[in-house]
Every structure is written in C-alpha cells, then in structure tokens.
Design a protein around this motif. Structure first.
Motif, short mmCIF file in Angstrom:
data_model
loop_
_atom_site.label_atom_id
_atom_site.label_comp_id
_atom_site.label_asym_id
_atom_site.label_seq_id
_atom_site.Cartn_x
_atom_site.Cartn_y
_atom_site.Cartn_z
N PHE A 1 0.86 -1.18 0.00
CA PHE A 1 0.00 0.00 0.00
C PHE A 1 0.89 1.22 0.00
CE2 PHE A 1 -4.46 1.25 0.88
CZ PHE A 1 -4.26 2.61 0.81
N PHE A 2 0.75 2.08 -1.04
CA PHE A 2 1.62 3.25 -1.19
C PHE A 2 0.81 4.54 -1.00
CE2 PHE A 2 4.12 0.56 -4.50
CZ PHE A 2 4.73 -0.13 -3.48
N SER A 3 1.18 5.34 -0.01
CA SER A 3 0.62 6.68 0.12
C SER A 3 1.71 7.61 0.68
CB SER A 3 -0.60 6.69 1.05
OG SER A 3 -0.27 6.18 2.34
N PRO A 4 2.82 7.78 -0.09
CA PRO A 4 3.89 8.65 0.40
C PRO A 4 3.48 10.11 0.53
CG PRO A 4 4.29 7.96 -1.87
CD PRO A 4 3.14 7.16 -1.38
N PHE A 5 2.52 10.57 -0.32
CA PHE A 5 1.97 11.91 -0.16
C PHE A 5 0.52 11.78 0.27
CE2 PHE A 5 5.60 12.81 -2.87
CZ PHE A 5 6.16 13.85 -2.16
N THR A 6 0.24 12.33 1.44
CA THR A 6 -1.06 12.11 2.05
C THR A 6 -1.33 13.24 3.04
OG1 THR A 6 -2.41 10.45 3.20
CG2 THR A 6 -0.12 10.66 3.90
N ALA A 7 -2.37 13.07 3.83
CA ALA A 7 -2.69 13.98 4.92
C ALA A 7 -3.15 13.13 6.10
CB ALA A 7 -3.81 14.95 4.51
N PRO A 8 -3.00 13.62 7.32
CA PRO A 8 -3.41 12.80 8.48
C PRO A 8 -4.84 12.29 8.39
CG PRO A 8 -2.11 14.67 9.23
CD PRO A 8 -2.33 14.87 7.76
N SER A 9 -5.77 13.13 7.93
CA SER A 9 -7.16 12.69 7.84
C SER A 9 -7.33 11.61 6.79
CB SER A 9 -8.07 13.88 7.51
OG SER A 9 -7.66 14.53 6.32
N HIS A 10 -6.67 11.76 5.63
CA HIS A 10 -6.76 10.75 4.59
C HIS A 10 -6.14 9.43 5.07
CE1 HIS A 10 -7.66 13.31 0.84
NE2 HIS A 10 -7.91 14.04 1.92
N SER A 11 -5.04 9.53 5.80
CA SER A 11 -4.37 8.31 6.27
C SER A 11 -5.27 7.52 7.22
CB SER A 11 -3.06 8.66 6.97
OG SER A 11 -2.08 9.06 6.03
N ASN A 12 -6.12 8.20 7.98
CA ASN A 12 -7.02 7.49 8.88
C ASN A 12 -7.94 6.56 8.10
OD1 ASN A 12 -5.99 8.70 11.17
ND2 ASN A 12 -7.47 10.37 11.14
N PHE A 13 -8.37 7.00 6.91
CA PHE A 13 -9.22 6.18 6.06
C PHE A 13 -8.46 4.97 5.55
CE2 PHE A 13 -10.70 5.41 1.61
CZ PHE A 13 -11.97 4.94 1.89
N PHE A 14 -7.22 5.19 5.08
CA PHE A 14 -6.46 4.10 4.47
C PHE A 14 -5.95 3.11 5.52
CE2 PHE A 14 -7.20 6.40 0.88
CZ PHE A 14 -6.56 7.63 0.83
N LYS A 15 -5.67 3.60 6.73
CA LYS A 15 -5.20 2.69 7.77
C LYS A 15 -6.25 1.65 8.13
CE LYS A 15 -2.00 5.99 9.88
NZ LYS A 15 -1.79 6.92 11.02
N ARG A 16 -7.51 2.01 7.99
CA ARG A 16 -8.57 1.03 8.25
C ARG A 16 -8.47 -0.13 7.26
NH1 ARG A 16 -11.66 0.90 12.64
NH2 ARG A 16 -13.51 0.38 11.44
N VAL A 17 -8.16 0.20 6.01
CA VAL A 17 -8.02 -0.85 4.98
C VAL A 17 -6.78 -1.69 5.27
CG1 VAL A 17 -7.79 -1.30 2.52
CG2 VAL A 17 -9.18 0.64 3.30
N VAL A 18 -5.68 -1.03 5.61
CA VAL A 18 -4.44 -1.75 5.93
C VAL A 18 -4.68 -2.71 7.10
CG1 VAL A 18 -2.08 -1.47 6.79
CG2 VAL A 18 -2.95 0.06 5.02
N ASN A 19 -5.32 -2.20 8.15
CA ASN A 19 -5.61 -3.04 9.31
C ASN A 19 -6.47 -4.23 8.96
OD1 ASN A 19 -4.51 -2.59 11.87
ND2 ASN A 19 -5.66 -0.72 12.16
N ALA A 20 -7.51 -3.98 8.15
CA ALA A 20 -8.43 -5.07 7.79
C ALA A 20 -7.71 -6.16 6.99
CB ALA A 20 -9.61 -4.51 7.00
N LEU A 21 -6.85 -5.75 6.07
CA LEU A 21 -6.10 -6.73 5.28
C LEU A 21 -5.17 -7.54 6.17
CD1 LEU A 21 -5.23 -4.53 2.16
CD2 LEU A 21 -6.78 -6.49 2.20
N ALA A 22 -4.48 -6.86 7.08
CA ALA A 22 -3.56 -7.57 7.98
C ALA A 22 -4.32 -8.49 8.92
CB ALA A 22 -2.72 -6.57 8.77
N ASP A 23 -5.49 -8.04 9.41
CA ASP A 23 -6.30 -8.87 10.31
C ASP A 23 -6.74 -10.17 9.63
OD1 ASP A 23 -6.14 -7.11 12.40
OD2 ASP A 23 -8.07 -6.13 11.98
N ARG A 24 -6.91 -10.11 8.31
CA ARG A 24 -7.35 -11.29 7.57
C ARG A 24 -6.19 -12.19 7.13
NH1 ARG A 24 -11.01 -7.58 7.56
NH2 ARG A 24 -13.20 -7.95 7.07
N GLY A 25 -4.99 -11.87 7.61
CA GLY A 25 -3.86 -12.75 7.36
C GLY A 25 -3.02 -12.42 6.15
N HIS A 26 -3.35 -11.34 5.43
CA HIS A 26 -2.54 -10.97 4.28
C HIS A 26 -1.21 -10.37 4.74
CE1 HIS A 26 -5.86 -11.61 1.49
NE2 HIS A 26 -6.63 -10.91 2.30
#
Length: 388
Positions: A1-26
């Motif tokens: 997952f690449f988001s080198p240019f982002t904002a704190p609020s946007h990152s909160n949205f993407f971190k949910r996806v990262v967490n969900a993928l990791a929780d599912r064993g990816h």
C-alpha cells in the motif's frame, strides 16, 4: 500500500483498509509519508509478522504543510493548474527517497498494489517494476480523469465536478460550464501534468520507462472511492468503481481526563468543536475572521474546543475562559460525545462523514478542492449551514 503523499485525515481512512487486510492474514507492506502517531494503532501482536510499516522522514514536511491557505478560496482552478509544478517537486523527492529504491530493487513478489490516488502519480513506475494489479483509493468523490481511465460514465449533465459547488440539478449554463471544465481538467492532466511526471521519471530513473498513462491503462483494475450514496451526489459507475465511504468512522473512545473535565464543566450547554482538519492551519485564518470567532464564542454559554496548531498570531490576544486551543483534536471521540452541540468545519468529506455518523450539525466554511460541493450537499440535505 503506497501513500507517500497524504494527509493525516486521509491516512485514517487508508489505515482502516491496511488493518483489515492484515487482520485477515494478508502480508501487507505499507509505505506512508507520515510517521504513525501511535504505531500500535496499526500493529498489534498478531500483526507483527505480516505487517511491514515503511516511513520516509524527508517526505513528512510535505504532508504536514500542503501550502494551502484560506485565501485560496477563490483560486480553485489555479490550484489544479499548478499541480504539475507541485508534482515535479514531489517526484524528485520520491525518486531520491531510500524507500522508493528499496521497493524498486526488492526481490519480494506482490499480488496487489493499492495506491492513494491523489498526488501519488510519481510512484506508478513501481507498478510496472513489481508487475502487479493496481487499485486506486480516493479520499474524495471520483475525479473526471479517474472515471475516464476506468471507462466509467462521466455523467457531466448531472454529476457536478468535485471542484465546483453545483448541485445535481443544474441549469443550462451550469451544465455547460460543468462539462467544459471537467473535460479541460481531464485533458490538462493527461497532456500536461502526466508529461511532467514522465519527464522527471526519465531524468532520474532512466529512459526506458513506461509512461504513467500506459501503466494506468494496463494495470488499473479498481477504484475504491470515499463516497456514500447518503451524502454524495450520485452518478452511474462501472463495476470497477466501488463506494467505500465512511470506512474510517468508528464509535467514540473515552477522552483524556483533563479534556473530559473541561467538557463536563459546560453543563447542559455542551460544547462546540472548531476544526479545519489537517491541511488547513488555524494560524492561517485571516485576522478579522479570527477576531469575529473569538468575540462570538466569548458570548456563548457553550465551551469551545478549537484546533489551533501554534500560538503564533493569537498569543497576544486574550482567550476567553470558555475556549480551549488544542494542537490536535480527538475528533471522532469528541463528535461522539453526549455533550457536543455543533461542529464548525471546512467541509472536508472525512469530517462531514464523521459528523453524519455521530449525528452532529455543521457550520461549514469551505475553502478549496471538494469542500464547496460537500458544503452545498450538506446544506441541501438540511444538516449544515454554509458560509461562502
């Protein structure tokens, strides 16, 4: 997952996806341009093995100061047409970053690459090198060029350009302007902005590179956009566009003791939140607007929590006792509090979604990008008052 240019609020949205993928064993590699404030929020004991966090300190200065001011309110299209210049600076930083070269030379094989779609075009050469399908995630309503890349209808007769503040019921002039302006930004991005990215990539990475347009055409499979039919104007989309709006919205957690005590002292009057999110800075609010806020808040029975990053510009003024200035707000925890009465905001889509999720009315002062159209939709739907 690449988001080198982002904002704190946007990152909160993407971190949910990262967490969900990791929780599912990816097995997930997450390259973010912001240092995690609390790394445990992205990594727990069950995720240490399958979640790799990559951080670029030299990119953080861009992500903490996006050079957008309140006076840019009347310069919507100037901000867009300046995107090529900004991307040139961003790309040079990206191509000098050790993380980029680490990924470019990795022996790892990836099954999927997810990229934050805004201002991260510079990382697309990695897609060709890693040779994996691409998914874009977008923090705002889909832009004309994203819809065009995916073969999705633009629907310019009734779907307003996210950079305008039209509704889905436009008159003839508005429909014409909406159509022309959308096509202009689409082709400007195609012919001018992406050519700058291609040129910088060739200069710094070598001549034998696939163009950005070719990479998107070959590898882009899906767009997950942060919109929801309940609070965004609707458009017909292809099956390659998925609305995932509100993924970042969560129930509130308990507040720090000192903050809870300040709120409790408000009694039945409750409290008001004032925040222009992570891109706009409180210190940049025009002096006359700031004084109006202060004099108005001083006459209220409610207490006020105001996100203000620095004391510059306000340190010599007397702050009324019912106002607390804080460099960062636990926004969702505050919006979910039983004593919250009002949210004064810039109208960013993330903030609007959180307010709707927690049932808090808005006063919106939009400045740039999609904020005017978000404010207009909130006004039309009856849960906001819009200024400007």
């Amino acid at each position: 997952f690449f988001s080198p240019f982002t904002a704190p609020s946007h990152s909160n949205f993407f971190k949910r996806v990262v967490n969900a993928l990791a929780d599912r064993g990816h097995s997930v590699t997450f390259w973010n341009g912001l240092k995690p404030q609390n790394e445990s929020a992205l990594r727990n004991r069950n995720q240490k093995i399958n979640l790799s966090l990559l951080y670029s300190p030299q990119l953080e200065k861009f992500n903490l100061d996006h050079q957008v001011k309140f006076h840019d309110q009347n310069n919507q299209f100037l901000l867009f047409f300046n995107m090529a210049n900004r991307l040139e600076i961003f790309c040079k930083s990206i191509y000098q970053d050790p993380i980029f070269h680490q990924l470019m030379n990795t022996k790892e094989r990836y099954d999927l690459i997810i990229v934050e779609a805004i201002l991260n075009d510079c990382v697309l050469p990695l897609i060709r090198i890693l040779d994996a399908p691409l998914i874009y995630t977008n923090g705002i309503a889909p832009t004309p060029w994203l819809l065009d890349i995916l073969g999705s209808p633009l629907a310019l007769d009734h779907f307003p350009n996210p950079g305008l503040s039209f509704t889905d019921e436009m008159n003839l002039f508005q429909r014409t302007f909406n159509t022309i302006s959308s096509l202009v930004v689409l082709y400007f991005r195609h012919w001018f902005t992406m050519s700058v990215v291609d040129r910088v990539a060739r200069d710094m990475l070598g001549d034998n590179l696939t163009t950005i347009d070719e990479i998107e055409s070959r590898y882009l499979s899906l767009l997950i956009t942060n919109t929801h039919f309940s609070i965004n104007y609707q458009l017909p989309t292809s099956s390659a566009v998925i609305e995932g709006g509100g993924l970042h919205c969560v129930p509130p957690e308990p507040l720090p003791h000192e903050l809870e005590s300040f709120i409790d002292a408000s009694g039945d009057a409750g409290f008001i939140i004032v925040s222009f999110d992570s891109i706009l800075k409180g210190v940049d609010i025009p002096n006359n607007v700031r004084r109006i806020f202060l004099s108005t808040f001083a006459r209220l029975s409610q207490r006020v929590l105001w996100k203000w990053e620095e004391t510059i510009g306000i340190k010599d003024e007397r702050i009324p006792s019912n106002i607390r200035l804080l460099p960062w707000l636990h926004q969702q925890d505050l919006l979910g509090h039983s004593k919250v009465r009002l949210f004064i905001t810039h109208g960013g889509l993330f903030s609007n979604q959180e307010a709707v999720f927690h049932g808090v009315p808005l006063i919106v002062l939009p400045v740039f990008a999609d904020q005017p159209i978000n404010a207009q939709k909130a006004l039309d739907d009856g849960y906001a008052i819009r200024f400007f």
